[in-house]
Every structure is written in structure tokens, then in C-alpha cells.
Scaffold this motif. Structure first.
Motif: not given
Lengths: 111, 112
Positions: B31, B50, B94, B97-101
Motif C-alpha cells: 500500500s 491499496a 505500509r 492493513l493495520n500496519s504502521p505507515l
């Protein structure tokens, strides 16, 4: 409607003076809360992710905590190099791909 | 590893000119994102991708277009710059999903 609110906008502390920064959110069904540090002229740098109420994470002089409505970033005995803007972010209700950021707290540590 | 690399670092445009901001990441992330940061407004999402081959609008997409050239590269184009687009632009990536930028160091754009 703001989903993420940070306070205070700015905070000046003496070196060694501990304090806390606040991040309150209105998103229901939280799927993670992120803390970042941003130095002038740089991009945000990831610090912590918190997923559930009661969770705590620590890194050096920083500790992040999470409740059902807010998160705190506690700074213990800060040093001048901790001076930065601290940002928090949460996924929007419209999908985990989008993060909503707060406007940040600008922290200054005076030697 | 360089992480997320943005070019140029600074740019001044006249109203109506066009330009493309470049972003590349070497972390094999799926993403990629474009944000703008303005005083008192925080970071606002312009567009995101995405995965390779897909792009979607964010919070403030008007006046911008994007291209996900391949898995590594995600460019942002201003077709006809306006003073309201004066800002600092950040690219981020990143793994999913749900992982840090992970952010680049930004492009500081001034439109006169």
C-alpha cells in the motif's frame, strides 16, 4: 466531525519535567491507534501501535497507553532531543486503508 | 535501505503550471499513500493505492491525479496548480492493513 483531537497544541517543559500528551478519538470499534514523532522538515516517524483498552507500550522515555476513548503519551524525565511534534492517528470508519491524523502536540524541552 | 524516497524536495510553481511528484519505496510494501500537511490542519489523505494496479480517492482528491506505476512507485500529478495547493506533500507506504505507515521526508511545494 473531528475523529481525532490532540491536546495541548503546544507544551514547553524543563528538562527532566515529566508530563503527558492526550489523543482523544470518537471512532467506534477502534482498529488500532498509532503514535508518530515528527521532527521539523522531516516526515513522521512511527513510534507505537495500540489495539485494545488497557494496552501499554514503552520506548525509552516514552510510554503510550490506551483507554476506550483516548490515548496518552507519557514522557518521563524528557531530554532536549525529545523535542518534536507528536501525532496520533486512527483508521477511519470507512475502511482500514485510511488513517485520520490529529493536528499534533508540539513539544519543546528546555535545557 | 532508503525506505520511502520523494523527489523533488522543494518546488515553486506558478498558477496553472503542472508537475509530478515522485515517490518510490524499497520495502516491498503493498500500500502507498499521498498526504498533504498544512498548518493547523494535520495530515490529510489525497489518494492511496491499496495494491499495485488500484488507486482510490482520499479526503482531498480534487485537483490531483495519481499513478501506481509498479509496486515500488506512486506518483502524484498536479495538472493546473493553484495557490491553495501550496503545502508539504508526504508519500507513505505500509505492508498492509493495520500496519504502521512509513513516510518519506516530503516535498515542499509553493504555488504563486
Amino acid at each position: 466531525e473531528d475523529q481525532v483531537t490532540q491536546s495541548p497544541e503546544a507544551l514547553r517543559l524543563q528538562e527532566g519535567e515529566s508530563s503527558s500528551l492526550n489523543c482523544s478519538y470518537t471512532v467506534s470499534g477502534l482498529r488500532g491507534l498509532f503514535w508518530y514523532r515528527q521532527d521539523p522538515g522531516k516526515g513522521p516517524e512511527f513510534l507505537f501501535t495500540l489495539y485494545s483498552a488497557g494496552e501499554e507500550k514503552e520506548k525509552e522515555r516514552l510510554k503510550a497507553t490506551l483507554t476506550k476513548k483516548e490515548s496518552f503519551l507519557h514522557i518521563t524525565a524528557p531530554k532536549p532531543e525529545d523535542s518534536a511534534t507528536y501525532l496520533c492517528a486512527v483508521p477511519t470508519p470507512f475502511g482500514n486503508e485510511k488513517l485520520t491524523f490529529g493536528t499534533g502536540t508540539r513539544l519543546t524541552i528546555i535545557p | 535501505n532508503a525506505g520511502v524516497t520523494q523527489t523533488p524536495k522543494f518546488q515553486v510553481l506558478k498558477t496553472g503550471q503542472s508537475m509530478t511528484l515522485q515517490c518510490a519505496q524499497d520495502m516491498n510494501h503493498n500500500s502507498m499513500y499521498w498526504y498533504r500537511q498544512d498548518p493547523g490542519m494535520g495530515l490529510r489523505l489525497i489518494y492511496y493505492s491499496a495494491s499495485e494496479g488500484t488507486t482510490d480517492k482520499g479526503e482531498v482528491p480534487n485537483g490531483y491525479n495519481v499513478s501506481r506505476l509498479n509496486k515500488r512507485e506512486f506518483s502524484l500529478r498536479l495538472e493546473s496548480a493553484a495557490p491553495s495547493q501550496t503545502s508539504v506533500y508526504f508519500c507513505a507506504s505500509r505492508p498492509g492493513l493495520n500496519s504502521p505507515l512509513h513516510f518519506g521526508n516530503g516535498t515542499r511545494l509553493t504555488v504563486t
